[in-house]
Design a protein around this motif. Structure first.
Motif, mmCIF file in Angstrom:
data_model
loop_
_atom_site.group_PDB
_atom_site.id
_atom_site.type_symbol
_atom_site.label_atom_id
_atom_site.label_comp_id
_atom_site.label_asym_id
_atom_site.label_seq_id
_atom_site.Cartn_x
_atom_site.Cartn_y
_atom_site.Cartn_z
ATOM 1 N N ILE A 34 3.997 7.378 1.157
ATOM 2 C CA ILE A 34 4.733 6.535 2.088
ATOM 3 C C ILE A 34 4.334 5.083 1.865
ATOM 4 C CG2 ILE A 34 5.248 6.093 4.514
ATOM 5 C CD1 ILE A 34 4.113 8.993 5.011
ATOM 6 N N PRO A 35 5.234 4.272 1.265
ATOM 7 C CA PRO A 35 4.913 2.853 1.106
ATOM 8 C C PRO A 35 4.709 2.206 2.471
ATOM 9 C CG PRO A 35 6.814 3.458 -0.219
ATOM 10 C CD PRO A 35 6.514 4.622 0.698
ATOM 11 N N GLY A 36 3.714 1.352 2.570
ATOM 12 C CA GLY A 36 3.445 0.723 3.858
ATOM 13 C C GLY A 36 2.430 -0.389 3.753
ATOM 14 N N GLY A 37 1.540 -0.435 4.698
ATOM 15 C CA GLY A 37 0.620 -1.545 4.860
ATOM 16 C C GLY A 37 1.088 -2.353 6.053
ATOM 17 N N ARG A 41 4.457 5.460 -9.103
ATOM 18 C CA ARG A 41 4.596 6.269 -7.884
ATOM 19 C C ARG A 41 5.110 5.397 -6.739
ATOM 20 N NH1 ARG A 41 -0.345 9.302 -7.340
ATOM 21 N NH2 ARG A 41 0.710 10.653 -8.790
ATOM 22 N N MET A 42 4.620 4.175 -6.647
ATOM 23 C CA MET A 42 5.071 3.265 -5.591
ATOM 24 C C MET A 42 6.561 2.979 -5.751
ATOM 25 S SD MET A 42 4.281 1.353 -2.957
ATOM 26 C CE MET A 42 2.686 0.611 -2.856
ATOM 27 N N LEU A 96 0.842 -1.193 0.000
ATOM 28 C CA LEU A 96 0.000 0.000 0.000
ATOM 29 C C LEU A 96 0.870 1.233 0.000
ATOM 30 C CD1 LEU A 96 -2.491 -1.041 2.811
ATOM 31 C CD2 LEU A 96 -2.828 -1.248 0.361
ATOM 32 N N CYS A 97 0.296 2.324 -0.417
ATOM 33 C CA CYS A 97 1.010 3.597 -0.388
ATOM 34 C C CYS A 97 0.105 4.605 0.300
ATOM 35 C CB CYS A 97 1.353 4.039 -1.804
ATOM 36 S SG CYS A 97 2.595 5.323 -1.872
ATOM 37 N N ALA A 98 0.522 5.063 1.462
ATOM 38 C CA ALA A 98 -0.265 6.039 2.208
ATOM 39 C C ALA A 98 0.023 7.437 1.674
ATOM 40 C CB ALA A 98 0.102 5.969 3.689
ATOM 41 N N LEU A 99 -0.972 8.289 1.750
ATOM 42 C CA LEU A 99 -0.817 9.700 1.402
ATOM 43 C C LEU A 99 -0.788 10.494 2.695
ATOM 44 C CD1 LEU A 99 -3.560 9.958 -1.354
ATOM 45 C CD2 LEU A 99 -1.112 10.037 -1.729
#
Length: 87
Positions: free
Chosen positions: A46-49, A82-83, A3-6
């Motif tokens: 911000i890549p995450g999850g 973008r990721m 996931l990619c958070a904004l």
């Protein structure tokens, strides 16, 4: 799923009823918000999850470079690109 958070530090209101600072699962009525957030000058991707964040913490706690790994897939579209640039 990666996931990619904004994240934004802009205080302008967006077209949703969500409270600033809240974590919510996106629903159909939240979709217009993404375009507004992406247009803000302070947006950060911000890549995450949950899984990726857990792997990051395990890597940090283990203090052994290369001790952890994460495999996922992303789309071949603007969001996938973008990721890649945010990772």
């Amino acid at each position: 799923y990666p996931l990619c958070a904004l994240a934004v530090s802009d205080e302008r209101p967006v077209s949703t009823q969500s409270t600033w600072g809240a974590a919510v699962l996106a629903e159909k009525d939240h979709m217009p918000m993404y375009g507004e957030l992406q247009a803000m000058s302070t947006v950060e991707y911000i890549p995450g999850g949950a899984t990726l964040n857990t792997i990051r913490m395990a890597q940090w706690a283990g203090n052994r470079p290369g001790a952890t790994a994460y495999i996922g897939c992303i789309g071949n579209d603007s969001e996938g690109k973008r990721m890649q640039t945010s990772a």
